[in-house]
Design a protein around this motif. Sequence first.
Motif, mmCIF file in Angstrom:
data_model
loop_
_atom_site.group_PDB
_atom_site.id
_atom_site.type_symbol
_atom_site.label_atom_id
_atom_site.label_comp_id
_atom_site.label_asym_id
_atom_site.label_seq_id
_atom_site.Cartn_x
_atom_site.Cartn_y
_atom_site.Cartn_z
ATOM 1 N N LEU A 72 88.110 38.213 -22.022
ATOM 2 C CA LEU A 72 87.385 36.944 -22.057
ATOM 3 C C LEU A 72 86.524 36.847 -23.315
ATOM 4 O O LEU A 72 86.568 35.841 -24.033
ATOM 5 C CB LEU A 72 86.516 36.818 -20.803
ATOM 6 C CG LEU A 72 85.443 35.720 -20.794
ATOM 7 C CD1 LEU A 72 86.076 34.335 -20.876
ATOM 8 C CD2 LEU A 72 84.584 35.835 -19.539
ATOM 9 N N ALA A 73 85.758 37.889 -23.601
ATOM 10 C CA ALA A 73 84.879 37.866 -24.771
ATOM 11 C C ALA A 73 85.676 37.782 -26.064
ATOM 12 O O ALA A 73 85.302 37.073 -27.004
ATOM 13 C CB ALA A 73 83.990 39.105 -24.776
ATOM 14 N N TRP A 74 86.809 38.504 -26.113
ATOM 15 C CA TRP A 74 87.634 38.555 -27.322
ATOM 16 C C TRP A 74 88.243 37.192 -27.646
ATOM 17 O O TRP A 74 88.265 36.762 -28.802
ATOM 18 C CB TRP A 74 88.728 39.601 -27.123
ATOM 19 C CG TRP A 74 89.483 40.008 -28.351
ATOM 20 C CD1 TRP A 74 90.792 39.738 -28.627
ATOM 21 C CD2 TRP A 74 89.005 40.783 -29.455
ATOM 22 N NE1 TRP A 74 91.156 40.298 -29.827
ATOM 23 C CE2 TRP A 74 90.079 40.947 -30.361
ATOM 24 C CE3 TRP A 74 87.763 41.354 -29.759
ATOM 25 C CZ2 TRP A 74 89.946 41.661 -31.559
ATOM 26 C CZ3 TRP A 74 87.636 42.061 -30.952
ATOM 27 C CH2 TRP A 74 88.711 42.201 -31.821
ATOM 28 N N ILE A 75 88.724 36.487 -26.623
ATOM 29 C CA ILE A 75 89.391 35.205 -26.850
ATOM 30 C C ILE A 75 88.410 34.037 -26.867
ATOM 31 O O ILE A 75 88.570 33.087 -27.648
ATOM 32 C CB ILE A 75 90.500 34.984 -25.792
ATOM 33 C CG1 ILE A 75 91.636 35.997 -26.020
ATOM 34 C CG2 ILE A 75 91.048 33.560 -25.848
ATOM 35 C CD1 ILE A 75 92.792 35.877 -25.046
ATOM 36 N N TYR A 76 87.376 34.090 -26.029
ATOM 37 C CA TYR A 76 86.396 32.998 -25.991
ATOM 38 C C TYR A 76 85.768 32.788 -27.364
ATOM 39 O O TYR A 76 85.484 31.650 -27.756
ATOM 40 C CB TYR A 76 85.326 33.304 -24.948
ATOM 41 C CG TYR A 76 84.275 32.227 -24.790
ATOM 42 C CD1 TYR A 76 84.612 30.967 -24.310
ATOM 43 C CD2 TYR A 76 82.938 32.475 -25.112
ATOM 44 C CE1 TYR A 76 83.650 29.976 -24.162
ATOM 45 C CE2 TYR A 76 81.970 31.499 -24.957
ATOM 46 C CZ TYR A 76 82.329 30.248 -24.486
ATOM 47 O OH TYR A 76 81.374 29.277 -24.332
ATOM 48 N N ASP A 77 85.560 33.857 -28.095
ATOM 49 C CA ASP A 77 85.028 33.762 -29.451
ATOM 50 C C ASP A 77 85.871 32.802 -30.289
ATOM 51 O O ASP A 77 85.342 31.977 -31.042
ATOM 52 C CB ASP A 77 85.020 35.162 -30.074
ATOM 53 C CG ASP A 77 84.551 35.169 -31.514
ATOM 54 O OD1 ASP A 77 83.363 35.434 -31.742
ATOM 55 O OD2 ASP A 77 85.381 34.912 -32.421
ATOM 56 N N LYS A 78 87.186 32.887 -30.159
ATOM 57 C CA LYS A 78 88.087 32.034 -30.944
ATOM 58 C C LYS A 78 88.112 30.600 -30.405
ATOM 59 O O LYS A 78 88.182 29.643 -31.172
ATOM 60 C CB LYS A 78 89.509 32.606 -30.937
ATOM 61 C CG LYS A 78 89.580 34.075 -31.325
ATOM 62 C CD LYS A 78 88.990 34.338 -32.695
ATOM 63 C CE LYS A 78 88.946 35.824 -33.004
ATOM 64 N NZ LYS A 78 87.605 36.349 -33.195
ATOM 65 N N LEU A 79 88.072 30.468 -29.078
ATOM 66 C CA LEU A 79 88.104 29.125 -28.500
ATOM 67 C C LEU A 79 86.926 28.290 -28.990
ATOM 68 O O LEU A 79 87.068 27.089 -29.266
ATOM 69 C CB LEU A 79 88.091 29.212 -26.970
ATOM 70 C CG LEU A 79 89.275 29.930 -26.304
ATOM 71 C CD1 LEU A 79 89.154 29.830 -24.784
ATOM 72 C CD2 LEU A 79 90.612 29.365 -26.774
ATOM 73 N N VAL A 80 85.775 28.910 -29.111
ATOM 74 C CA VAL A 80 84.580 28.182 -29.538
ATOM 75 C C VAL A 80 84.553 27.993 -31.046
ATOM 76 O O VAL A 80 84.350 26.880 -31.548
ATOM 77 C CB VAL A 80 83.302 28.903 -29.061
ATOM 78 C CG1 VAL A 80 82.057 28.242 -29.656
ATOM 79 C CG2 VAL A 80 83.223 28.898 -27.549
ATOM 80 N N ASN A 81 84.776 29.072 -31.780
ATOM 81 C CA ASN A 81 84.589 29.027 -33.230
ATOM 82 C C ASN A 81 85.720 28.346 -33.974
ATOM 83 O O ASN A 81 85.536 27.936 -35.123
ATOM 84 C CB ASN A 81 84.382 30.451 -33.770
ATOM 85 C CG ASN A 81 83.001 30.985 -33.460
ATOM 86 O OD1 ASN A 81 82.000 30.368 -33.782
ATOM 87 N ND2 ASN A 81 82.944 32.143 -32.819
#
Length: 397
Positions: free
Chosen positions: A273-282
């Motif tokens: 979650l942390a690894w991919i959420y970073d990309k979804l937001v940024n």
Amino acid sequence: MSTIKPFKIAIPDEDIQKLNQKISETRFPGGGPNGWERGTPIQDIKRLSKYWQESFSWRSFEERLNQLPNFETTISVDGFDPIQVHFIHQQSSASDAIPLLFVHGWPGGFHEVTKCLPFFAESERNGGPAFHVVAPSLPNFGFSSRVESPGFDARQYAETCHKLMLALGYEKYACQGGDWGSLICRVIGITYPKSLLAVHINMVSANPPPPSSPFSYLRYLVTDFLQWYTPEEQLGIKGLQHYQRHGSGYFHIQQQSPNTIGVALADSPVGLLAWIYDKLVNWTDEYPWTDDEVCAWISLYWFSRAGPAASVTIYHEVLEGTGPKGFGIACPNVKMGFSYFPKEIANTPRFWNRRLGDVVFEREHEKGGHFAAWEQPEALVDDLRVMFGPNGSVRKL
């Protein structure tokens, strides 16, 4: 055609229970600032993890996915074991519908097309152009199978997609892609040019003209020295520089050490979650992500047939392999169309991009980022409607 059969997503109850148990046993790091200067904010991940475990309903999401036209088939790729390929296939009733292959990247998936499907259907109802939309889960992604043998690079991804279209009876088709899909679509165009009507991409990245092209190279030097770039190009260059300096660490890790990061992604749903959420937001243009959307997106990776870590191997196999690997590769024998979204991670100057092939369509958008099909589905589909419409420059079937 006999190998193509309907596909139903059915994650076992015990897998859902194991997921919830793993989330509940997560050991979070200490607090610290709740901004993005150190990566994904811990407080955001704590909130999302709680929602994922206590409020998100995989079964409801699964039911919605199963209402779509899901299929699977077996594709034989030269030098590799046969691959089970899952795909969405929304067929048009129009006799002159254009077969369109929709190719995703990382950390995307077949589900990105779901927001576009109603607009494709609306195009047909409004007189066209109509499309047969085919959106596969790439091997190692979604509900397609894992490739165990090394060496599966851009050529094999292209071969898989091309053979899928042939299996569906589409000997002539168009393709659309972002992220890795933009590279795979171009490799399809290079390898199977007679099968392609055109390539449309929404992550457009090209290399500057080389000295071997004196006029273009001189233009590049003068333009760059005097900074004669359009406002859109200046924004793109600034965004690309920021990405290279501050946002590309994941790229190098996944290229160089996919097994290392893979262990963490395969074992920890909250780490995933942390690894991919970073990309979804940024990588999006202030897109208003809901907790439900985020948990659905991450769940598709967690419950993927190949496992959560398989998808990152594309970085190593393509970039360390012997096949095409640069996002700036040209596709000289196929018509091309470009959609530019301002918050895309790679937006290079337009005259560089026009060297990629026979460019017949370009459009600048005022809003949108890396996940254009999810953020701006209507705009993306409208670009395809114009490109392939009666006033477009793409020859018909």
